[in-house]
Enzyme design. Structure first.
Site, PDB file in Angstrom:
ATOM      1  N   VAL A   1       0.876  -1.179   0.000  1.00  0.00           N
ATOM      2  CA  VAL A   1       0.000   0.000   0.000  1.00  0.00           C
ATOM      3  C   VAL A   1       0.907   1.220   0.000  1.00  0.00           C
ATOM      4  CG1 VAL A   1      -2.077  -0.934   1.059  1.00  0.00           C
ATOM      5  CG2 VAL A   1      -0.208  -0.161   2.516  1.00  0.00           C
ATOM      6  N   SER A   2       0.468   2.267  -0.693  1.00  0.00           N
ATOM      7  CA  SER A   2       1.291   3.463  -0.813  1.00  0.00           C
ATOM      8  C   SER A   2       1.423   4.208   0.502  1.00  0.00           C
ATOM      9  CB  SER A   2       0.720   4.397  -1.880  1.00  0.00           C
ATOM     10  OG  SER A   2       0.778   3.784  -3.142  1.00  0.00           O
ATOM     11  N   THR A   3       0.398   4.124   1.340  1.00  0.00           N
ATOM     12  CA  THR A   3       0.448   4.818   2.630  1.00  0.00           C
ATOM     13  C   THR A   3      -0.327   4.021   3.664  1.00  0.00           C
ATOM     14  OG1 THR A   3      -0.158   6.839   3.818  1.00  0.00           O
ATOM     15  CG2 THR A   3      -1.552   6.219   1.978  1.00  0.00           C
TER      16      THR A   3
ATOM     17  N   GLY B   1       3.352   1.939   2.981  1.00  0.00           N
ATOM     18  CA  GLY B   1       3.724   3.348   2.904  1.00  0.00           C
ATOM     19  C   GLY B   1       4.799   3.627   1.879  1.00  0.00           C
TER      20      GLY B   1
END
Length: 201
Positions: free
Chosen positions: A11-13, A50
């Site tokens: 997940v990006s964040t 993240g």
């Protein structure tokens, strides 16, 4: 050597977005259900939280690729292809590496399954698009360099202090060795400067 199935999650964040905590829980749940249907119970999870997919240097992805190269992995499965890579070229580089080492690849929600003939065909189509993307990028770079050169923009690394007086000293009759001693540049650097400026002219 016993090989295992590798699950890659990203997940990006991991901050709160739209009132919901961003996590890999949904990805993992659906992948586990898929593996259960296939009768696969031995798997290892590689998870990056993240971290943007545009970054090639990701801790868990690095470990995954190292294990693939060490022949510890028989299959790599992810939720979507963009979890693994955002660039089509980067994705195809990974898939090509998987193919060379006999590793199967599944992108659950994209319908890409290299264990099937249809999946392998899809990868072949993606490879064609990746080749096209790389060609377009190269063409844009070459066009940009040509345009910059036509406007007199000096390409390459900027000159160190001392390069600016090299041509003037040479015109004044100084030897390369004398110029090097005066400017603090190496003899090779002086030659490089003279040859580069001659080429520009």
């Amino acid at each position: 050597m016993t090989k295992t199935t590798a699950i890659y999650l990203r997940v990006s964040t991991d901050s709160i977005k739209n009132g919901h905590q961003q996590s890999t829980d949904m990805q993992l749940l659906e992948i586990r259900n898929y593996l259960k249907d296939k009768g696969i119970t031995d798997y290892k999870i590689y998870e990056d939280k993240g971290i943007s997919g545009t970054k090639r240097d990701r801790p868990s992805l690095n470990r995954l690729m190292a294990d693939c190269r060490a022949s510890k992995v028989s299959m790599v499965i992810c939720y979507r292809m963009d979890r693994l890579a955002r660039s089509l070229v980067d994705l195809m580089n990974m898939l090509t590496e998987f193919q060379k080492t006999g590793i199967e690849f599944v992108a659950l929600k994209d319908g890409v399954d290299m264990t099937t003939a249809a999946g392998r065909l899809m990868v072949g189509i993606l490879a064609s698009f990746a080749e096209f993307e790389a060609a377009v990028i190269k063409e844009r770079i070459m066009s940009g360099l040509k345009n910059a050169k036509s406007k007199g923009v000096r390409l390459g690394r900027p000159y160190k202090k001392g390069h600016a007086v090299v041509n003037q000293m040479k015109a004044d009759g100084k030897t390369v060795k004398e110029i090097a001693l005066h400017t603090g540049l190496s003899i090779q650097s002086v030659y490089n400067t003279l040859n580069r400026d001659k080429a520009v002219v």
